[in-house]
Design a protein around this motif. Structure first.
Motif, mmCIF file in Angstrom:
data_model
loop_
_atom_site.group_PDB
_atom_site.id
_atom_site.type_symbol
_atom_site.label_atom_id
_atom_site.label_comp_id
_atom_site.label_asym_id
_atom_site.label_seq_id
_atom_site.Cartn_x
_atom_site.Cartn_y
_atom_site.Cartn_z
ATOM 1 N N LEU A 99 23.486 -52.327 -117.448
ATOM 2 C CA LEU A 99 24.001 -51.055 -117.946
ATOM 3 C C LEU A 99 25.512 -51.008 -117.784
ATOM 4 N N PHE A 100 25.989 -51.614 -116.706
ATOM 5 C CA PHE A 100 27.430 -51.666 -116.468
ATOM 6 C C PHE A 100 28.159 -52.296 -117.643
ATOM 7 N N ILE A 101 27.577 -53.404 -118.189
ATOM 8 C CA ILE A 101 28.235 -54.052 -119.333
ATOM 9 C C ILE A 101 28.292 -53.088 -120.513
ATOM 10 N N SER A 102 27.176 -52.373 -120.751
ATOM 11 C CA SER A 102 27.135 -51.451 -121.889
ATOM 12 C C SER A 102 28.200 -50.372 -121.742
ATOM 13 N N VAL A 103 28.240 -49.752 -120.561
ATOM 14 C CA VAL A 103 29.192 -48.660 -120.339
ATOM 15 C C VAL A 103 30.619 -49.169 -120.442
ATOM 16 N N GLN A 104 30.859 -50.306 -119.819
ATOM 17 C CA GLN A 104 32.206 -50.867 -119.828
ATOM 18 C C GLN A 104 32.646 -51.212 -121.253
ATOM 19 N N GLY A 105 31.718 -51.818 -122.009
ATOM 20 C CA GLY A 105 32.027 -52.178 -123.391
ATOM 21 C C GLY A 105 32.337 -50.946 -124.226
ATOM 22 N N TYR A 106 31.590 -49.854 -123.947
ATOM 23 C CA TYR A 106 31.812 -48.632 -124.690
ATOM 24 C C TYR A 106 33.192 -48.067 -124.392
ATOM 25 N N LEU A 107 33.514 -47.945 -123.105
ATOM 26 C CA LEU A 107 34.795 -47.377 -122.706
ATOM 27 C C LEU A 107 35.932 -48.157 -123.335
ATOM 28 N N GLN A 108 35.777 -49.462 -123.301
ATOM 29 C CA GLN A 108 36.824 -50.318 -123.836
ATOM 30 C C GLN A 108 37.020 -50.078 -125.330
ATOM 31 N N PHE A 109 35.906 -49.934 -126.028
ATOM 32 C CA PHE A 109 36.005 -49.750 -127.467
ATOM 33 C C PHE A 109 36.542 -48.362 -127.802
ATOM 34 N N GLN A 110 35.976 -47.355 -127.159
ATOM 35 C CA GLN A 110 36.294 -45.980 -127.502
ATOM 36 C C GLN A 110 37.738 -45.626 -127.186
ATOM 37 N N PHE A 111 38.210 -46.095 -126.035
ATOM 38 C CA PHE A 111 39.547 -45.690 -125.616
ATOM 39 C C PHE A 111 40.584 -46.778 -125.824
ATOM 40 N N GLY A 112 40.152 -47.871 -126.434
ATOM 41 C CA GLY A 112 41.098 -48.916 -126.757
ATOM 42 C C GLY A 112 41.746 -49.582 -125.559
ATOM 43 N N TRP A 113 41.050 -49.494 -124.416
ATOM 44 C CA TRP A 113 41.590 -50.176 -123.252
ATOM 45 C C TRP A 113 41.604 -51.665 -123.506
ATOM 46 N N LEU A 114 42.648 -52.312 -123.100
ATOM 47 C CA LEU A 114 42.711 -53.773 -123.136
ATOM 48 C C LEU A 114 42.369 -54.312 -124.512
ATOM 49 N N ASN A 115 42.769 -53.558 -125.531
ATOM 50 C CA ASN A 115 42.274 -53.908 -126.852
ATOM 51 C C ASN A 115 42.695 -55.288 -127.312
ATOM 52 N N ASP A 116 43.940 -55.643 -127.010
ATOM 53 C CA ASP A 116 44.384 -56.956 -127.454
ATOM 54 C C ASP A 116 44.019 -58.026 -126.436
ATOM 55 N N LYS A 117 43.460 -57.598 -125.313
ATOM 56 C CA LYS A 117 43.088 -58.597 -124.309
ATOM 57 C C LYS A 117 41.605 -58.469 -123.992
ATOM 58 N N LEU A 118 40.777 -58.755 -124.989
ATOM 59 C CA LEU A 118 39.336 -58.692 -124.757
ATOM 60 C C LEU A 118 38.917 -59.600 -123.615
ATOM 61 N N GLY A 119 39.690 -60.703 -123.475
ATOM 62 C CA GLY A 119 39.384 -61.666 -122.423
ATOM 63 C C GLY A 119 39.397 -61.042 -121.044
ATOM 64 N N VAL A 120 40.372 -60.139 -120.831
ATOM 65 C CA VAL A 120 40.493 -59.542 -119.499
ATOM 66 C C VAL A 120 39.224 -58.793 -119.128
ATOM 67 N N SER A 121 38.622 -58.111 -120.108
ATOM 68 C CA SER A 121 37.417 -57.347 -119.787
ATOM 69 C C SER A 121 36.268 -58.279 -119.416
ATOM 70 N N THR A 122 36.209 -59.436 -120.079
ATOM 71 C CA THR A 122 35.191 -60.414 -119.702
ATOM 72 C C THR A 122 35.417 -60.880 -118.277
ATOM 73 N N LEU A 123 36.699 -61.047 -117.936
ATOM 74 C CA LEU A 123 37.034 -61.498 -116.593
ATOM 75 C C LEU A 123 36.608 -60.448 -115.561
ATOM 76 N N ILE A 124 36.827 -59.165 -115.920
ATOM 77 C CA ILE A 124 36.417 -58.092 -115.014
ATOM 78 C C ILE A 124 34.900 -58.117 -114.821
ATOM 79 N N THR A 125 34.183 -58.270 -115.951
ATOM 80 C CA THR A 125 32.724 -58.371 -115.870
ATOM 81 C C THR A 125 32.319 -59.496 -114.932
ATOM 82 N N ALA A 126 32.942 -60.664 -115.129
ATOM 83 C CA ALA A 126 32.602 -61.824 -114.316
ATOM 84 C C ALA A 126 32.847 -61.528 -112.836
#
Lengths: 388, 318
Positions: B113-140
């Motif tokens: 569920l964490f991945i879903s919520v995190q992915g949503y926040l990132q998309f909706q608010f454009g966080w780290l938009n040009d650095k999708l990699g960083v969000s994967t790193l956070i997930t990891a």
């Protein structure tokens, strides 16, 4: 009656050792006892673990393909009949080699090598006979049944058992289908009646002590019969086969003949299995019923979907979670002989296997630089995320 | 093996009466365990639920009521981890027994569920938009923490796949099949370095006694990634010798790890990769003389089968 190519006592001893190993791993007995049992039930069989068997199987197949290739180079111009005849001979020769070379002299028992040579032999005999009879379907399916039943009984092979029973099912279907008319209509009921008899007959055989070395084969026949009984009466199967193969044309709002019976069977059969499984504490029935319930749900969703698969999936998930958590709580104490505790470890129950399944089916495979539109790549929800 | 076997062993004095009583209860079918059935149901439930939620979020982004459902999911995620923290024992380098039967699945549900919520926040608010990699790193990083804190080897495998995908390496046979192992070109170099570094980390952790039961999962991933990378490189690059040497080096490492972990699986990876590399060398020397290749397959595979059986006592220990 065909007897087994293997020595009965050795098979029994090996089974005892395997079972004792499970007891040892589940801490029922200690190591000294396990070693003592191993000594008391000595077996000369070469029967390595699953991975080694798999390795040997693939390597043997590759080596055999080299042998076959050589033969083909030599006899490529011999003409179709001659090649077919030689193929049968070569297959029979492989059976003989399997018995003399691997089973008798070197005590291989389901070592991977034996399976490779066995399937190789089966294929060449069947292909050869098919070639001689000009690919007559009747001959091919009956040959399959005979060859695979023989292999299943003589070499205790489980895969051959599955293929043999599927051949049998296909023969029933095919022969009655070809008779046409009313015979096509009764196929579902015939399946149900026939495999119900097979099921009860197999159950009886399982109890016979002199058939104990075939216990796993009988278990397969038992589960397969249960499955085939269900498929014979499943609405989706009957409807799709009627429409696609028997050219039944359905207008809008029309339904297949006896539709109500098949709807009922689709619902009732898994529930009967489940009920009897719980009542009689029959694990085979229980496991098959769980799978069938899923298929039944799918059957109804296939014809009556409301256009929101994701809602269905979420609710299915919630129901499964609630049911399993409820049962786990209910079985905290032993109730009518059922427990939630892990009594004996299963071969595939290890945590490393579970970890692998999780990594392959769940998310986490999202890639960092996807060009997927909408940036959907980071919803790892179901491993399917990259496909939108 | 029959229902009478326990009695037989008891009569022969191989097991004690107490043991016989317990074992016979199970073998006779008087006591039936539904442990694996219930676990499969739980697992399936978690999988269906999180998959459905993932699709639902993706399809309805930005709609009214959507924020509410995201908040609900976030709360559910928090509840999962609250439950986990409440029941977990203190951190230990050793394997922990799950405090409740559903514990592992609650942690799994929370993580997915964490991945879903995190992915949503990132998309909706454009966080780290040009650095999708960083969000994967956070997930990891988050998954590694969860895996170690709650001693969950399943989450560890998710963490490793997430980390690998940060380097654009996809660890899934389904994707290899469609030829998408590496998202870009020359990524096999990354794969080789990634595999080797992960192996070093795994061995160091193991030597220090940190979660020794995680070592198998680490090694499984890194040996596989390393070999696939090296083999792809072998077929792609001109410097054959380098990649052949890398593969042989990997084989030696896999051999020692196979002995250490008592796992034939690593040895199997080594055999396959070594065989591919050697065959590649032979192919360069011999060309496509068909008769030779039939002979080669008989000699190499037949020889291999003979070798495995001849030294069976050595291999069956694993």
């Amino acid at each position: 009656m065909i007897s087994s190519a293997y020595n009965q006592t050795n098979i029994y001893n090996l089974a005892v050792i395997k079972e004792a190993k499970r007891w040892f791993k589940s801490n029922f007995i200690d190591k000294d006892q396990f070693i003592a049992i191993q000594d008391a039930y000595k077996t000369p069989f070469y029967h390595p673990n699953f991975l080694i068997r798999l390795t040997l199987f693939v390597a043997t197949l590759l080596a055999l393909s080299g042998v076959t290739g050589f033969f083909f180079l030599i006899f490529a111009d011999a003409g179709k009949e001659a090649i077919s005849a030689m193929s049968v001979l070569y297959g029979v020769g492989s059976f003989v080699a399997l018995e003399k070379l691997f089973i008798d002299s070197n005590h291989h028992y389901k070592s991977g090598v034996t399976e490779a040579v066995l399937y190789h032999a089966c294929c060449f005999v069947i292909m050869g006979i098919a070639g001689i009879t000009d690919f007559n379907i009747h001959v091919i399916i009956w040959t399959c049944l005979i060859v695979f039943s023989f292999s299943a009984i003589r070499y205790l092979d489980l895969l051959c058992t599955i293929v043999a029973i599927l051949s049998l099912a296909y023969i029933i279907f095919y022969e009655f289908y070809n008779m046409g008319g009313i015979f096509q209509q009764v196929i579902p009921f015939l399946f149900i009646i026939f495999f119900t008899s097979v099921y009860f007959f197999t159950k009886r055989l399982t109890r016979k002590a002199q058939l104990k070395i075939w216990r796993n084969n009988l278990l397969i026949v038992e589960s397969a019969s249960l499955l085939l009984i269900y498929l014979g009466g499943n609405y989706l199967v009957v409807r799709e086969l009627s429409v696609n193969i028997m050219n039944l044309s359905l207008e809008e709002g029309q339904d297949i003949p006896f539709a109500i019976i098949f709807y009922a069977l689709t619902v009732i059969i898994p529930l009967i299995y489940l009920y009897v499984g719980i009542k009689k504490k029959d694990v085979v029935l229980l496991r098959v019923s769980l799978v069938l319930i899923a298929i039944s749900v799918f059957t109804f969703k296939y014809y009556y979907n409301f256009g929101h698969p994701e809602i269905t999936i979420i609710f299915a998930g919630i129901i499964l979670l609630l049911v399993s958590i409820g049962l786990l709580n209910y079985l905290k104490v032993v109730r009518s002989g059922f427990t939630r505790e892990n009594l004996l470890t299963e071969k595939w129950g290890g945590m490393n296997v579970e970890a692998f399944i999780i990594s392959q089916t769940m998310g986490g495979n999202q890639t960092a630089a996807p060009k997927v539109h909408g940036g959907g790549g980071s919803f790892g929800g179901g491993g399917a995320a990259g496909d939108f | 093996m029959t229902r009478e076997t326990p009695k037989e062993l008891f009569d022969k004095g191989l097991i004690t009466e107490d043991q016989f009583q317990k074992i016979d209860l199970i073998i006779s079918g008087k006591l039936v365990s539904v442990f694996y059935e219930l676990r499969s149901l739980l697992y399936l439930g978690v999988m269906l639920f999180t998959t459905g939620v993932g699709i639902l979020i993706y399809q309805n982004i930005g709609e009214f009521g959507h924020i509410l459902s995201i908040i609900a999911l976030a709360i559910l995620t928090l509840v999962c981890f609250w439950y986990a923290f409440k029941h977990v024992a203190g951190y230990s380098n050793e394997a922990l027994k799950a405090p409740t039967p559903y514990f592992d699945y609650v942690v799994l549900l929370g993580s997915l569920l964490f991945i879903s919520v995190q992915g949503y926040l990132q998309f909706q608010f454009g966080w780290l938009n040009d650095k999708l990699g960083v969000s994967t790193l956070i997930t990891a990083a988050f998954f590694f923490y969860i895996a170690y804190r709650f001693d969950n080897v399943g989450i560890l495998s998710l963490a490793i796949t997430a980390l690998a995908s940060f380097w654009s390496i996809s660890v899934s046979p389904q994707k290899w099949y469609s030829g998408n192992f590496f998202e870009g070109s020359h990524l096999y170099t990354t794969a080789i370095i990634f595999g080797a570094s992960l192996a070093v980390i795994a061995v160091v952790f193991d030597k220090r006694g940190i979660k020794k039961h995680f070592t198998f999962t680490y090694l499984n991933f890194c040996i596989l990634i390393f070999f696939v990378g090296a083999i792809v490189g072998l077929f792609d690059e001109k410097i054959t010798a380098l990649y052949v040497l890398l593969i042989y080096g990997g084989c030696v490492f896999a051999y020692y790890m196979a002995r250490y972990e008592k796992s034939f699986l690593f040895l199997l990876y080594a055999f396959i990769s070594g065989y591919v590399a050697t065959t590649y060398l032979v192919a360069i020397a011999m060309g496509d003389e068909i008769g030779f290749w039939f002979l080669y397959s008989i000699a190499s595979c037949g020889g291999f089968v003979y070798f495995l059986i001849k030294y069976k006592s050595f291999f069956t220990q694993k």
